[in-house]
Each structure stands twice: as structure tokens, then as C-alpha cells.
Design a protein around this motif. Structure first.
Motif, PDB file in Angstrom:
ATOM      1  N   ILE A   1       0.833  -1.203   0.000  1.00  0.00           N
ATOM      2  CA  ILE A   1       0.000   0.000   0.000  1.00  0.00           C
ATOM      3  C   ILE A   1       0.868   1.254   0.000  1.00  0.00           C
ATOM      4  CG2 ILE A   1      -1.665   1.323   1.370  1.00  0.00           C
ATOM      5  CD1 ILE A   1      -2.835  -1.326   2.307  1.00  0.00           C
ATOM      6  N   GLN A   2       1.949   1.258   0.747  1.00  0.00           N
ATOM      7  CA  GLN A   2       2.848   2.401   0.774  1.00  0.00           C
ATOM      8  C   GLN A   2       3.473   2.656  -0.601  1.00  0.00           C
ATOM      9  OE1 GLN A   2       5.571   1.402   3.935  1.00  0.00           O
ATOM     10  NE2 GLN A   2       4.272   2.332   5.542  1.00  0.00           N
ATOM     11  N   ARG A   3       3.806   1.551  -1.287  1.00  0.00           N
ATOM     12  CA  ARG A   3       4.358   1.707  -2.637  1.00  0.00           C
ATOM     13  C   ARG A   3       3.298   2.277  -3.594  1.00  0.00           C
ATOM     14  NH1 ARG A   3       6.751  -3.135  -0.844  1.00  0.00           N
ATOM     15  NH2 ARG A   3       9.049  -3.029  -0.779  1.00  0.00           N
ATOM     16  N   MET A   4       2.049   1.871  -3.438  1.00  0.00           N
ATOM     17  CA  MET A   4       0.973   2.427  -4.262  1.00  0.00           C
ATOM     18  C   MET A   4       0.835   3.932  -4.023  1.00  0.00           C
ATOM     19  SD  MET A   4      -2.037  -0.453  -4.005  1.00  0.00           S
ATOM     20  CE  MET A   4      -3.127   0.490  -5.054  1.00  0.00           C
ATOM     21  N   ILE A   5       0.912   4.327  -2.760  1.00  0.00           N
ATOM     22  CA  ILE A   5       0.817   5.751  -2.435  1.00  0.00           C
ATOM     23  C   ILE A   5       1.975   6.525  -3.062  1.00  0.00           C
ATOM     24  CG2 ILE A   5       0.901   7.425  -0.552  1.00  0.00           C
ATOM     25  CD1 ILE A   5      -0.521   5.336   1.194  1.00  0.00           C
ATOM     26  N   ALA A   6       3.174   5.929  -2.997  1.00  0.00           N
ATOM     27  CA  ALA A   6       4.349   6.589  -3.576  1.00  0.00           C
ATOM     28  C   ALA A   6       4.213   6.737  -5.088  1.00  0.00           C
ATOM     29  CB  ALA A   6       5.607   5.789  -3.228  1.00  0.00           C
ATOM     30  N   GLU A   7       3.730   5.691  -5.759  1.00  0.00           N
ATOM     31  CA  GLU A   7       3.570   5.751  -7.215  1.00  0.00           C
ATOM     32  C   GLU A   7       2.485   6.744  -7.612  1.00  0.00           C
ATOM     33  OE1 GLU A   7       5.425   4.526  -9.463  1.00  0.00           O
ATOM     34  OE2 GLU A   7       6.707   3.354  -8.141  1.00  0.00           O
ATOM     35  N   SER A   8       1.395   6.816  -6.838  1.00  0.00           N
ATOM     36  CA  SER A   8       0.350   7.790  -7.148  1.00  0.00           C
ATOM     37  C   SER A   8       0.874   9.213  -6.962  1.00  0.00           C
ATOM     38  CB  SER A   8      -0.875   7.548  -6.263  1.00  0.00           C
ATOM     39  OG  SER A   8      -0.562   7.776  -4.889  1.00  0.00           O
ATOM     40  N   GLY A   9       1.715   9.415  -5.947  1.00  0.00           N
ATOM     41  CA  GLY A   9       2.339  10.717  -5.747  1.00  0.00           C
ATOM     42  C   GLY A   9       3.261  11.080  -6.891  1.00  0.00           C
ATOM     43  N   ARG A  10       3.972  10.074  -7.409  1.00  0.00           N
ATOM     44  CA  ARG A  10       4.860  10.299  -8.556  1.00  0.00           C
ATOM     45  C   ARG A  10       4.053  10.716  -9.780  1.00  0.00           C
ATOM     46  NH1 ARG A  10       8.362   5.504 -11.454  1.00  0.00           N
ATOM     47  NH2 ARG A  10       9.108   6.721 -13.237  1.00  0.00           N
ATOM     48  N   ALA A  11       2.927  10.042 -10.040  1.00  0.00           N
ATOM     49  CA  ALA A  11       2.077  10.404 -11.178  1.00  0.00           C
ATOM     50  C   ALA A  11       1.514  11.813 -11.010  1.00  0.00           C
ATOM     51  CB  ALA A  11       0.942   9.385 -11.323  1.00  0.00           C
ATOM     52  N   ALA A  12       1.066  12.145  -9.800  1.00  0.00           N
ATOM     53  CA  ALA A  12       0.533  13.481  -9.548  1.00  0.00           C
ATOM     54  C   ALA A  12       1.605  14.548  -9.749  1.00  0.00           C
ATOM     55  CB  ALA A  12      -0.037  13.558  -8.136  1.00  0.00           C
ATOM     56  N   ASP A  13       2.842  14.230  -9.385  1.00  0.00           N
ATOM     57  CA  ASP A  13       3.942  15.180  -9.560  1.00  0.00           C
ATOM     58  C   ASP A  13       4.198  15.460 -11.036  1.00  0.00           C
ATOM     59  OD1 ASP A  13       6.208  16.746  -8.465  1.00  0.00           O
ATOM     60  OD2 ASP A  13       7.391  15.271  -9.576  1.00  0.00           O
ATOM     61  N   VAL A  14       4.106  14.424 -11.874  1.00  0.00           N
ATOM     62  CA  VAL A  14       4.290  14.595 -13.318  1.00  0.00           C
ATOM     63  C   VAL A  14       3.230  15.539 -13.874  1.00  0.00           C
ATOM     64  CG1 VAL A  14       4.187  13.429 -15.549  1.00  0.00           C
ATOM     65  CG2 VAL A  14       5.452  12.388 -13.666  1.00  0.00           C
ATOM     66  N   VAL A  15       1.979  15.294 -13.525  1.00  0.00           N
ATOM     67  CA  VAL A  15       0.887  16.138 -14.015  1.00  0.00           C
ATOM     68  C   VAL A  15       1.056  17.572 -13.522  1.00  0.00           C
ATOM     69  CG1 VAL A  15      -1.602  16.508 -13.945  1.00  0.00           C
ATOM     70  CG2 VAL A  15      -0.699  14.185 -14.165  1.00  0.00           C
ATOM     71  N   ARG A  16       1.453  17.744 -12.274  1.00  0.00           N
ATOM     72  CA  ARG A  16       1.629  19.085 -11.704  1.00  0.00           C
ATOM     73  C   ARG A  16       2.749  19.841 -12.417  1.00  0.00           C
ATOM     74  NH1 ARG A  16       1.758  17.567  -7.047  1.00  0.00           N
ATOM     75  NH2 ARG A  16       3.997  17.294  -6.744  1.00  0.00           N
ATOM     76  N   ARG A  17       3.829  19.156 -12.718  1.00  0.00           N
ATOM     77  CA  ARG A  17       4.937  19.812 -13.415  1.00  0.00           C
ATOM     78  C   ARG A  17       4.533  20.251 -14.808  1.00  0.00           C
ATOM     79  NH1 ARG A  17       9.576  15.593 -13.068  1.00  0.00           N
ATOM     80  NH2 ARG A  17      10.509  17.006 -14.585  1.00  0.00           N
ATOM     81  N   LEU A  18       3.789  19.407 -15.497  1.00  0.00           N
ATOM     82  CA  LEU A  18       3.318  19.791 -16.830  1.00  0.00           C
ATOM     83  C   LEU A  18       2.367  20.977 -16.761  1.00  0.00           C
ATOM     84  CD1 LEU A  18       2.757  16.276 -18.424  1.00  0.00           C
ATOM     85  CD2 LEU A  18       4.423  17.981 -19.133  1.00  0.00           C
ATOM     86  N   ARG A  19       1.486  20.970 -15.789  1.00  0.00           N
ATOM     87  CA  ARG A  19       0.549  22.079 -15.632  1.00  0.00           C
ATOM     88  C   ARG A  19       1.299  23.380 -15.342  1.00  0.00           C
ATOM     89  NH1 ARG A  19      -2.660  21.740 -10.328  1.00  0.00           N
ATOM     90  NH2 ARG A  19      -0.573  22.365  -9.645  1.00  0.00           N
TER      91      ARG A  19
END
Length: 545
Positions: free
Chosen positions: A347-365
Motif C-alpha cells: 500500500i505504501q508503494r501504491m501511495i508513492a507511485e500515485s504521488g509520482r504520477a501526480a507530480d508529473v501532471v503538476r509539473r506539466l501544468r
């Protein structure tokens, strides 16, 4: 400032306000009248009437007629008598109405001063219509015996110049002030300290040129171009309209209050007309260039959006795939009844990967909204390896051999997402270039080397050195003529290319403090250089942004 095709509603407040303002203009510019009639060299009041007509159509006829009759009565004391004054006022109202209708028919679907073509069309309509109207008006006065015999031509010239120059100089500013959107844009454009500076310059120049206006020969009139050109280059048409109106008002005030009736006013008016035309031409050209630059910027951002979409798909693929895998693992663990550290770790790894995806979208925005970059130490070897893997299937499909040279164990200071965009664009161009070669002769080489000197010929060296990445292909290469224009917008060697990829790529590299260039040769050679990250430890394995 577009106009509607139907006359707008004429409110009771606009009716007296127009008449009062028209009479104020008439009184303020009633200078050196010929034979005591409404024949003066300063006539901005028709400009007010034409703008009023453009807004309201034929509903403006009655207020304009009343304003003309009011001027004869209140400003000039009815020198021609009631009958002739009414006939001449009716002629002027009808003639100006036809001119207003012609302008409304031509420009009713958009702004009058949106382009240089429209400016000169407006000028032609105003000059022809005004002169025809003035000929009729002076003829009415001549038939009534108010113009001495043999003076008809002089009266037409005097009145015609006054009307043409008055409309030419005054109408653009009145047009801008006639609508809420125009007033807002005018305020946004000229409401700044710089405007006060060029207005102060205009006052100084007026004082210098017309220190004693009664004896002035206008030989230093060209100094008035200084504030006009300043306003035009800095604030476009809006600044120019304000500037030329202020200059005409200043000259008119000097003539009126100094009683300088012996000067060649018509010559001064013609100089003022030329000044206004030059200023308006420059101002509209500046506005057009800014509009084109804005459209080009938007086009580049759309091109960046297409390129970034590919980067987004690649960047999100790994975290989303990992999320799916960890989700299945959690499901499997729950079926087994697992509730300990193993499940918690998944579950912790899932949270980390979701945070990584959100970071990508935020940087593009952030990139699209503000152009912001997230600089970090990017390992050159991992970067090249990752990009090569993305093109593996395409290279194999087209029979292209990709050779990756030895990459130094260095880190570069960059936004990884944007740098991958640049490399992806260069590899895509190389792949398309080598497809023109026969099978077995299609090769692309990726190499890197450290440079302690200049980023490229003609540029200053980067402190701490830089890493140069090269993309070479076995295509036809870049000619000297193409290399000189290759990084200009909409220049492309591809039949279907927009010519924006390299422009965007160079902009990204320069924003990073690096550079991108092409070398002339028999095969394609593109090189990019980026500053190295600062090493934290002597072994060169750790770097800081």
C-alpha cells in the motif's frame, strides 16, 4: 472595438450629452473664422458626430442637426440668419450622415483601426466624403451671398482642411472613448508613468517649436515627431491617438489664446495631418506585430502541448503500471488473509507511485501556465538509455540501427521531462531522415562528451563545464542555407512538418542555460549542451541541482 449591425438604443442622457460636448468642441476650436462663418481651420466636432453616427446610425441625425443649429446660435451668433443657417445645417447634417453611413457600412462588422488597410480605407472615405460635403456647404453660403465673389475656392480649401484634419486627428481617440471596452483598453494601455513622460516631452517640444506662435515659421516642427513615435512604439495605436490629439489641442490652444490669426494655419494643419498619419501607421504596425507575436506564442504552446502529451504518456506509464501491479498484489494478499507488513508495504508503494504520477501532471501544468521548470540532477546515462528504449520498436520496424556511444558518468542540471522532450524530437527527426536511405544504410548514433570550454562556437564557456549530447544520422544532412533558417518558426525540411519542434527545443535548451544547434554536413548532425550539476562528493556519483 466592433460595432453592431443595428443602431443601438439612443438614451435620453446621450442626447443632451452629445449636443453639449459638440458645442464645447465647436466653441473651443472656433479660431480665425472666415467672414465670421463656420469656416475655421480647426474642426474636430465632425469627428465626434461621426463616432456618434457609427454607434447609433440614422437616429443620430436629429441630435447632430440640433448641435449644428445650436453652434450657429450660441457660438457664432447666427451670422447667416435663421433661414440660411437652417439650410446649411441641414446640408451638413445630411452630408455627414451619408459619410457616417458609408463608414458604418464598411466598418460596421469590426474595428475601424484594426489594420493599416482599414486605416487607409477610412482615410480615403473621410477625405472624399468630407470634401464633397464641404463643397455643397460652401456653395449654399455662396448662393446666399455670404461668400465674396471669387473667394469660393479659398473658402472650400479652408473649410475642407479643417474638417479633414479635425476628423483625422480626433476620431481615433473619440472612437476609443465611445465604448466601455475601448475605455478599458485605453486605460490599460496608457495609464502608466511612461505616458506622463512622453506627454511632458510633448509640452516641452510644443514650447520649443512654438515659443512665440505668432511669429513661428514651423521650421522645427519635426521635433513633434519625437513624442509621437515614442508613444507609437511603446503603446501602439492607443498611445498614438492620445498623443496626436494632445498635440493638436495644444497647438489650437496656443493659436486661440495668443490670437495668432496671421500665421499660415492651413500649413500647420497639413503638417499636423502628416504627423498623425505617420504616428497611426507606426502604432497600428506595432499592434499588428504584437498580435502576430501573441498568436505565434499560442501556436508554440500548442506545439508544446503535442510534444508534452507524448512525454506525459511515457511518464505516467510507469507509475500507472506499478499501481496496477501493486493493486493486484494487494488483492492477492487480502485473499490470503494477509494484514501485516507485506500488505502495508504494498500500500505504501501504491501511495508513492500515485504521488509520482501526480507530480508529473503538476509539473506539466506549471510548465504550461507559467513556464516553470523543476531543475534536478539528471544522470546522462539513464537519460539516454530511457530515450533509446522508447524508440526501440520504431527503429526495429524501419530497419534502423541505433548505436549508443559510451556515456560519461555525469549528471546534467535540467528539467528531466523537458529534456526528454528535446531528445525525443531530435530522435524522431533523425528517424524520419534516415528512412530516405536504402535498407542497411539507416543508422542513428547517440554520443556524449564532457566539454570544459564553450557550449558552441561563438558562445561564452559555462562555469563548471557542460555535457554535449550529439544525435547523428545517415540522412541527407543540413545545407548551409537551411542551417541559417532551421530554427525559425514554420521552417521545416519535412513535407508535412510545421517547423515548430526545433524552435520549441531550442527555447527549452536556452531556458536551461544551454544551447542547441545543427552542423552543416553530408549527414545530419545535431548537438545540444547543458550545464553539469555541481558535484557534492569527489567520487562524482552524487550531484546537486
Amino acid at each position: 472595438m466592433p460595432l453592431t449591425s443595428n443602431p443601438s438604443r439612443l438614451s435620453y442622457l446621450e442626447f443632451p450629452a452629445f449636443i453639449a460636448l459638440y458645442l464645447l468642441f465647436d466653441w473651443a476650436t472656433y479660431i480665425d473664422p472666415l467672414y465670421g462663418l463656420n469656416i475655421t481651420p480647426w474642426n474636430p466636432d465632425p469627428a465626434l458626430g461621426l463616432v456618434f453616427w457609427l454607434r447609433h446610425g440614422w437616429r443620430a441625425a436629429l441630435p447632430w442637426l440640433l448641435a449644428l443649429v445650436g453652434g450657429e446660435l450660441l457660438v457664432r451668433g447666427m451670422p447667416a440668419g435663421w433661414t440660411v443657417s437652417l439650410l446649411s445645417s441641414m446640408w451638413l447634417a445630411a452630408g455627414y450622415g451619408v459619410l457616417g453611413a458609408a463608414l458604418r457600412r464598411r466598418f460596421g462588422d469590426g474595428g475601424v483601426f484594426d489594420s493599416r488597410d482599414r486605416l487607409f480605407q477610412w482615410l480615403l472615405i473621410v477625405v472624399v466624403g468630407t470634401l464633397v460635403n464641404d463643397v455643397g456647404y460652401i456653395t449654399v453660403l455662396s448662393v446666399a451671398g455670404l461668400i465674396p465673389a471669387g473667394q469660393w475656392g479659398e473658402a472650400v480649401l479652408r473649410f475642407g482642411i479643417g474638417d479633414v484634419v479635425g476628423v483625422l486627428v480626433s476620431m481615433p481617440l473619440i472612437w476609443m472613448l465611445s465604448s466601455p471596452s475601448g475605455r478599458r483598453q485605453l486605460k490599460a494601455t496608457v495609464w502608466r508613468a511612461e505616458t506622463l513622460a512622453y506627454l511632458a516631452l510633448a509640452i516641452c517640444v510644443l514650447t520649443m517649436v512654438f515659443g512665440t506662435i505668432a511669429t513661428s515659421e514651423f521650421k522645427h516642427f519635426y521635433f513633434l515627431f519625437l513624442p509621437v513615435i515614442w508613444a507609437a512604439f511603446r503603446q501602439g495605436l492607443f498611445g498614438t491617438a492620445l498623443m496626436v490629439f494632445v498635440l493638436q489641442a495644444g497647438i489650437g490652444a496656443l493659436v486661440k489664446w495668443n490670437h495668432a490669426v496671421n500665421i499660415a494655419v492651413h500649413e500647420l494643419q497639413m503638417l499636423d495631418a502628416v504627423l498623425a498619419l505617420v504616428g497611426f501607421s507606426i502604432g497600428i504596425a506595432v499592434d499588428e506585430l504584437r498580435k502576430v507575436a501573441s498568436e505565434l506564442k499560442q501556436t508554440l504552446r500548442l506545439a508544446a502541448a503535442g510534444e508534452m502529451a507524448a512525454a506525459l504518456a511515457h511518464e505516467l506509464n510507469q507509475p500507472l503500471t506499478a499501481l496496477g501491479a501493486y493493486g493486484k498484489a494487494c488483492e492477492f494478499l487480502l485473499e490470503r488473509g494477509e494484514s501485516g507488513e507485506v500488505l502495508k508495504g504494498a500500500i505504501q508503494r501504491m501511495i508513492a507511485e500515485s504521488g509520482r504520477a501526480a507530480d508529473v501532471v503538476r509539473r506539466l501544468r506549471d510548465f504550461f501556465r507559467t513556464g516553470a521548470m523543476k531543475l534536478e540532477a539528471v544522470d546522462a546515462g539513464q537519460l539516454v538509455s530511457g530515450i533509446s528504449q522508447q524508440f526501440f520498436s520504431q527503429l526495429r520496424e524501419h530497419g534502423v540501427e541505433l548505436k549508443v556511444g559510451e556515456i560519461p558518468p555525469l549528471a546534467i542540471l535540467a528539467d528531466r521531462l523537458q529534456l526528454e522532450l528535446v531528445l525525443r524530437n531530435l530522435l524522431a527527426n533523425a528517424l524520419e531522415a534516415v528512412q530516405e536511405r536504402p535498407a542497411g544504410a539507416r543508422r542513428i548514433t547517440l554520443s556524449a562528451q564532457r566539454l570544459d570550454g564553450k557550449r558552441r562556437p561563438g558562445q561564452a564557456p559555462l562555469r563548471g563545464g557542460c555535457l554535449q549530447l550529439s544525435v547523428e544520422d545517415s540522412g541527407n544532412g543540413v545545407s548551409a542555407a537551411l542551417a541559417a533558417r532551421l530554427f525559425e518558426p514554420f521552417v521545416s525540411s519535412k513535407a508535412s512538418g510545421l517547423g515548430l519542434g526545433l524552435v520549441l527545443s531550442r527555447a527549452i535548451m536556452e531556458a536551461h542555460g544551454g544551447s542547441l544547434w545543427a552542423e552543416v554536413g553530408e549527414h545530419g548532425i545535431f548537438r545540444l549542451a547543458l550545464p553539469l550539476a555541481r558535484p557534492l562528493e569527489q567520487d562524482g556519483e552524487h550531484y546537486a541541482a
